[in-house]
Design a protein around this motif. Sequence first.
Motif, PDB file in Angstrom:
ATOM      1  N   ASP A  18      -2.284   2.570  -5.590  1.00 56.55           N
ATOM      2  CA  ASP A  18      -2.290   2.885  -4.160  1.00 56.55           C
ATOM      3  C   ASP A  18      -2.404   1.638  -3.284  1.00 56.55           C
ATOM      4  N   ALA A  19      -2.997   0.568  -3.837  1.00 54.30           N
ATOM      5  CA  ALA A  19      -3.216  -0.638  -3.038  1.00 54.30           C
ATOM      6  C   ALA A  19      -2.936  -1.894  -3.850  1.00 54.30           C
ATOM      7  N   GLU A  20      -2.632  -2.962  -3.138  1.00 54.99           N
ATOM      8  CA  GLU A  20      -2.315  -4.239  -3.779  1.00 54.99           C
ATOM      9  C   GLU A  20      -3.510  -4.776  -4.566  1.00 54.99           C
ATOM     10  N   SER A  77       0.847  -1.202   0.000  1.00 52.65           N
ATOM     11  CA  SER A  77       0.000   0.000   0.000  1.00 52.65           C
ATOM     12  C   SER A  77       0.873   1.239   0.000  1.00 52.65           C
ATOM     13  N   ARG A  95       1.664  -3.500  -4.623  1.00 53.50           N
ATOM     14  CA  ARG A  95       0.843  -2.492  -5.300  1.00 53.50           C
ATOM     15  C   ARG A  95       1.383  -2.150  -6.687  1.00 53.50           C
TER      16      ARG A  95
END
Length: 297
Positions: A202-204, A125, A246
């Motif tokens: 922004d995130a996995e 993240s 990410r």
Amino acid sequence: MSFGQGGPQSQWDPWKPQSQQPQQQPWSSGESDNTPDWAALAEASEARAKRRRLFLIGGGALATVAIAGAVAVAVVSANGSGQASDGPASQLPGTADIPSATATAPSFAPTSAPPPLDPKDFVASAKKDKAPLGPDLLFPGTQLTMGETVYKKGPTADTRTCGSAVQGSLPKVLNDNDCTRLIRVTYTAGDTAVTVGVAVFDAEAQAAAAKKQADKKSIVRSLSGGGVKSFCTGAVCRSTTNSYGRYAYFTVAGFTGGKDVTEKSTEVFRAGDDLAEFAFRQIRGRGEAQASAAAEG
């Protein structure tokens, strides 16, 4: 004719000093013979030896009894009471009351070291992945050696408009998953060239979704210039797609001379696989470095 002088016969005891040994009278006609009676002396000596042996045996038995008594007294005294116990065996102290000759090792509550930090957590993240990021940080140096092959590093690019650096169905995939940045770099080995594109989210979950949604037409644009001829602009090339944390990373590999890639183009397949592996190692390395710094802090 007489057999000797008359008078009372004395009682001789070899163990009584006051007793007198009788004088033996010779069987002769009046003349005395001073020769000792050897048979009588031998009998007296044997009697004395027999009594001496009896005395020694009796004394040894008394000494044995005395020693045994002393040992019994010593054992009772060591017990502290001064008197031997005549109680039944059930009244004797149990084994738990008897001191052990072997000390018991002290016991401690089990402890466990904290689990190691997972490097992937630090690149999963944007909130934890705070290390600096750029083309030359993610792909440092001027060349790369993978096995026996040396790849020369060519041009690099960095854009916040992810869709402008890809083609086919990939622009929509990246835009739908809110790609925030796309970094590209090209490596060459002989007439083979590979462009690696790393898309940042922004995130996995967003990177994993982009990987899943990509298809055979999702291709990163090749990056030429700086001495690298144009490639994969009209010819058949080979591409790959993957993700870690990410980050989603893509490769496109082909010939700089414009030749199509076929199933027999093993050098192109190997180059694409090498650069995809290198991109994975670099992204994972970011996580390892940040996890190590967090553990030391």
